[in-house]
Design an enzyme around this catalytic site. Structure first.
Site, PDB file in Angstrom:
ATOM      1  N   ARG A   1     -24.660   3.284  13.478  1.00  0.00           N
ATOM      2  CA  ARG A   1     -23.480   2.738  12.928  1.00  0.00           C
ATOM      3  C   ARG A   1     -23.851   1.297  12.292  1.00  0.00           C
ATOM      4  NH1 ARG A   1     -18.339   1.287  16.795  1.00  0.00           N
ATOM      5  NH2 ARG A   1     -19.360  -0.488  17.160  1.00  0.00           N
TER       6      ARG A   1
ATOM      7  N   HIS B   1      -1.614  -0.317  10.281  1.00  0.00           N
ATOM      8  CA  HIS B   1      -1.605   0.513  11.400  1.00  0.00           C
ATOM      9  C   HIS B   1      -0.153   1.316  11.406  1.00  0.00           C
ATOM     10  CE1 HIS B   1      -2.588   2.912  14.830  1.00  0.00           C
ATOM     11  NE2 HIS B   1      -1.457   2.586  15.337  1.00  0.00           N
TER      12      HIS B   1
ATOM     13  N   ASN C   1      -6.118  -4.907   8.395  1.00  0.00           N
ATOM     14  CA  ASN C   1      -5.824  -3.518   8.279  1.00  0.00           C
ATOM     15  C   ASN C   1      -4.348  -3.158   8.705  1.00  0.00           C
ATOM     16  OD1 ASN C   1      -6.593  -0.840   9.035  1.00  0.00           O
ATOM     17  ND2 ASN C   1      -6.051  -1.082  11.150  1.00  0.00           N
TER      18      ASN C   1
END
Ligand code: GAR
Length: 226
Positions: A66, A110, A108
């Site tokens: 990652r 959601h 972000n």
């Protein structure tokens, strides 16, 4: 000067489209410099290319860990000159390095009313749980998934026979409205984070009639007399 923005996505990119449309209409003070996906087949890349926006693919599978994936993302974003990062259906968890590099500058969306139903199945989880109201949340990104300070939320009714798809469609229509708004606020320097609280400048005073039985969503609706 318009704020340079990078949008990261993994799929259809309908939120990207809503943003592109608002930018082109001159409503958002943003310049989308890059649309980046971890999937080469993401339709969002096609949407961007159609509007002449530069695209990049950074496939997570091509990196040994990652950290290496995140470093490649950071390099691509830096190259674009973006100062703000918008996650629009980007289905990878970002590591601490990239999160701290864009602290206070990364949003972000959601598809649930956080902190309820975090994760990748927000809509079906809410439908299965039998909630009567769900919705969507735009928040700053911090080191925990679907967790950072909340910028804006919108609520929709959830119906008893909704599945994740039906509820998700109702939510998505609102995502397309609140996300461009939140991006505009961020790009024009109107959001101030203090702890978990996001303050909108000028202050987000509720409509006067909120003191009484103001704008609210009750589902199922109250019957006459209640
Ligand atoms: C949106 O519903 C967004 O809220 C969701 O992915 C969808 C992307 O749609 N994100 C998450 O679930 C993040 N946990 P789009 O590609 O059409 O914009």
């Amino acid at each position: 000067m318009k704020t340079p923005v990078a949008v990261l996505l993994s799929g259809s990119g309908s939120n990207l489209q809503a943003m592109i449309d608002k930018v082109q209409a001159g409503v958002i003070e943003a310049d989308i410099r890059l649309v980046l996906s971890n999937r080469a087949d993401a339709f969002g890349l096609t949407r961007a290319a159609k509007r002449g926006i530069p695209t990049a693919v950074v496939e997570h599978g091509a990196y040994p860990c990652r950290e290496a994936f995140d470093a490649a993302l950071l390099a691509a974003i830096a190259k674009s000159g973006a100062r703000v990062v918008v996650l629009a259906g980007f289905m990878r968890i970002l590591g601490p390095e990239i999160v701290s590099a864009f602290a206070g500058r990364m949003l972000n969306i959601h598809p649930a009313l956080l902190p309820s139903f975090p994760g990748v199945h927000g809509q079906p989880d809410a439908a299965r749980h039998g909630v009567k109201i769900s919705g969507c949340t735009v928040h700053f990104v911090d080191e925990k998934m679907d967790h950072g300070p909340i910028v804006i939320q919108a609520a929709v009714p959830a119906l008893a026979d909704d599945d994740g798809k039906a509820l998700g469609a109702r939510i998505l229509a609102l995502e397309h409205r609140i996300y461009p708004q939140a991006v505009h606020w961020l790009c024009t320097g109107r959001l101030h984070v203090r702890g978990r609280h996001v303050h909108l400048d000028p202050a987000d005073v509720p409509p006067a009639d909120m003191a009484g039985a103001g704008p609210c969503l009750v589902n199922p609706p109250l019957e006459q007399g209640f």
